[in-house]
Motif scaffolding. Structure first.
Motif, PDB file in Angstrom:
ATOM      1  N   ARG A  66     -51.342 -35.945  -1.458  1.00  0.00           N
ATOM      2  CA  ARG A  66     -50.487 -37.048  -1.922  1.00  0.00           C
ATOM      3  C   ARG A  66     -49.440 -37.402  -0.862  1.00  0.00           C
ATOM      4  O   ARG A  66     -49.178 -38.578  -0.593  1.00  0.00           O
ATOM      5  N   GLN A  67     -48.835 -36.367  -0.274  1.00  0.00           N
ATOM      6  CA  GLN A  67     -47.823 -36.605   0.757  1.00  0.00           C
ATOM      7  C   GLN A  67     -48.452 -37.304   1.970  1.00  0.00           C
ATOM      8  O   GLN A  67     -47.872 -38.242   2.520  1.00  0.00           O
ATOM      9  N   ALA A  68     -49.640 -36.881   2.394  1.00  0.00           N
ATOM     10  CA  ALA A  68     -50.324 -37.510   3.529  1.00  0.00           C
ATOM     11  C   ALA A  68     -50.653 -38.969   3.231  1.00  0.00           C
ATOM     12  O   ALA A  68     -50.522 -39.835   4.096  1.00  0.00           O
ATOM     13  N   ALA A  69     -51.036 -39.237   1.986  1.00  0.00           N
ATOM     14  CA  ALA A  69     -51.347 -40.621   1.594  1.00  0.00           C
ATOM     15  C   ALA A  69     -50.082 -41.481   1.626  1.00  0.00           C
ATOM     16  O   ALA A  69     -50.128 -42.649   2.038  1.00  0.00           O
ATOM     17  N   GLU A  90     -53.140 -40.200  10.902  1.00  0.00           N
ATOM     18  CA  GLU A  90     -52.691 -39.991   9.521  1.00  0.00           C
ATOM     19  C   GLU A  90     -53.840 -40.199   8.537  1.00  0.00           C
ATOM     20  O   GLU A  90     -53.978 -39.445   7.569  1.00  0.00           O
ATOM     21  N   LYS A  91     -54.674 -41.187   8.790  1.00  0.00           N
ATOM     22  CA  LYS A  91     -55.821 -41.438   7.911  1.00  0.00           C
ATOM     23  C   LYS A  91     -56.812 -40.281   7.991  1.00  0.00           C
ATOM     24  O   LYS A  91     -57.360 -39.847   6.966  1.00  0.00           O
ATOM     25  N   GLU A  92     -57.032 -39.780   9.189  1.00  0.00           N
ATOM     26  CA  GLU A  92     -57.944 -38.636   9.350  1.00  0.00           C
ATOM     27  C   GLU A  92     -57.407 -37.424   8.582  1.00  0.00           C
ATOM     28  O   GLU A  92     -58.165 -36.735   7.882  1.00  0.00           O
ATOM     29  N   ASN A  93     -56.106 -37.166   8.672  1.00  0.00           N
ATOM     30  CA  ASN A  93     -55.491 -36.055   7.951  1.00  0.00           C
ATOM     31  C   ASN A  93     -55.631 -36.248   6.439  1.00  0.00           C
ATOM     32  O   ASN A  93     -55.990 -35.315   5.713  1.00  0.00           O
ATOM     33  N   GLU A  94     -55.370 -37.475   5.974  1.00  0.00           N
ATOM     34  CA  GLU A  94     -55.490 -37.778   4.543  1.00  0.00           C
ATOM     35  C   GLU A  94     -56.928 -37.580   4.075  1.00  0.00           C
ATOM     36  O   GLU A  94     -57.182 -36.985   3.027  1.00  0.00           O
ATOM     37  N   ASP A  95     -57.898 -38.049   4.865  1.00  0.00           N
ATOM     38  CA  ASP A  95     -59.318 -37.883   4.512  1.00  0.00           C
ATOM     39  C   ASP A  95     -59.707 -36.406   4.436  1.00  0.00           C
ATOM     40  O   ASP A  95     -60.411 -35.990   3.510  1.00  0.00           O
TER      41      ASP A  95
END
Length: 193
Positions: A114-117, A82-87
């Motif tokens: 925003r949704q990923a965060a 999830e962090k990789e996707n947000e980054d």
């Protein structure tokens, strides 16, 4: 058992796994015994006599919950993704903003970012809750009503210890330095290793 196992008398060469506690000898407080086999629980093992001089090794693990630990490991992997996707979405948003957004994608990318965060933040909160549950394991203990006998392999989570000396009534637990200690009924705590 999901939460607790309570045995009236004794457990001989058995495999006991409970999410919270194992109580042996509930109706035989002077002769109840855990002899051989394995016992694994998260918070408490209470037994009058632990081990036996007439048998093999008794293996005890407290402060361990394999299901909880597996959930934690899976969550850690999910948080990393999830962090990789947000980054990646953040980088794409900054890139589109810097080049002028020729295809009009910036608003959709920002919304996805925003949704990923938010998803990542919820997972971090879930990890915090699991951290609290796993921290409780540090207060796990083995209460001995009469004493220990024979060979006992003891583990508090990943801390392992072989008991070859006999101990009387008392409790085994971890101290603040995460050393295994034996505390007698008077409150005297002795580090074991």
């Amino acid at each position: 058992a999901g939460t607790a196992i309570a045995l009236d008398d004794m457990s001989l060469e058995s495999s006991l796994i409970a999410g919270n506690q194992i109580l042996v000898g509930t109706k035989a407080p002077q002769r109840g015994r855990l002899f051989g086999g394995t016992a694994q629980t998260m918070m408490l093992l209470r037994v009058p006599i632990l081990g036996s001089t007439k048998g093999g090794v008794t293996q005890v693990t407290v402060g361990s919950n394999p299901e909880l630990e597996a959930r934690y490991q899976a969550l850690q992997e999910r948080i990393a993704k999830e962090k990789e996707n947000e980054d990646n979405l953040q980088k794409l948003s900054h890139h589109l903003a810097s080049i002028g957004d020729p295809k009009g994608m910036l608003d959709r990318v920002k919304a996805s970012w925003r949704q990923a965060a938010q998803v990542w933040g919820k997972s971090l909160a879930e990890r915090g809750e699991l951290d609290v549950q796993l921290a409780k394991a540090r207060s796990a203990k083995v209460e001995i009503g009469v004493g220990t006998e024979g060979m006992v392999e003891l583990a508090f989570g990943s801390r392992k210890l072989r008991l070859r000396k006999e101990y009387g009534k008392g409790a085994l637990s971890l101290d603040k330095e995460t050393r295994v200690v034996f505390t007698d009924p008077s409150g005297q705590a002795v580090p074991l290793g």
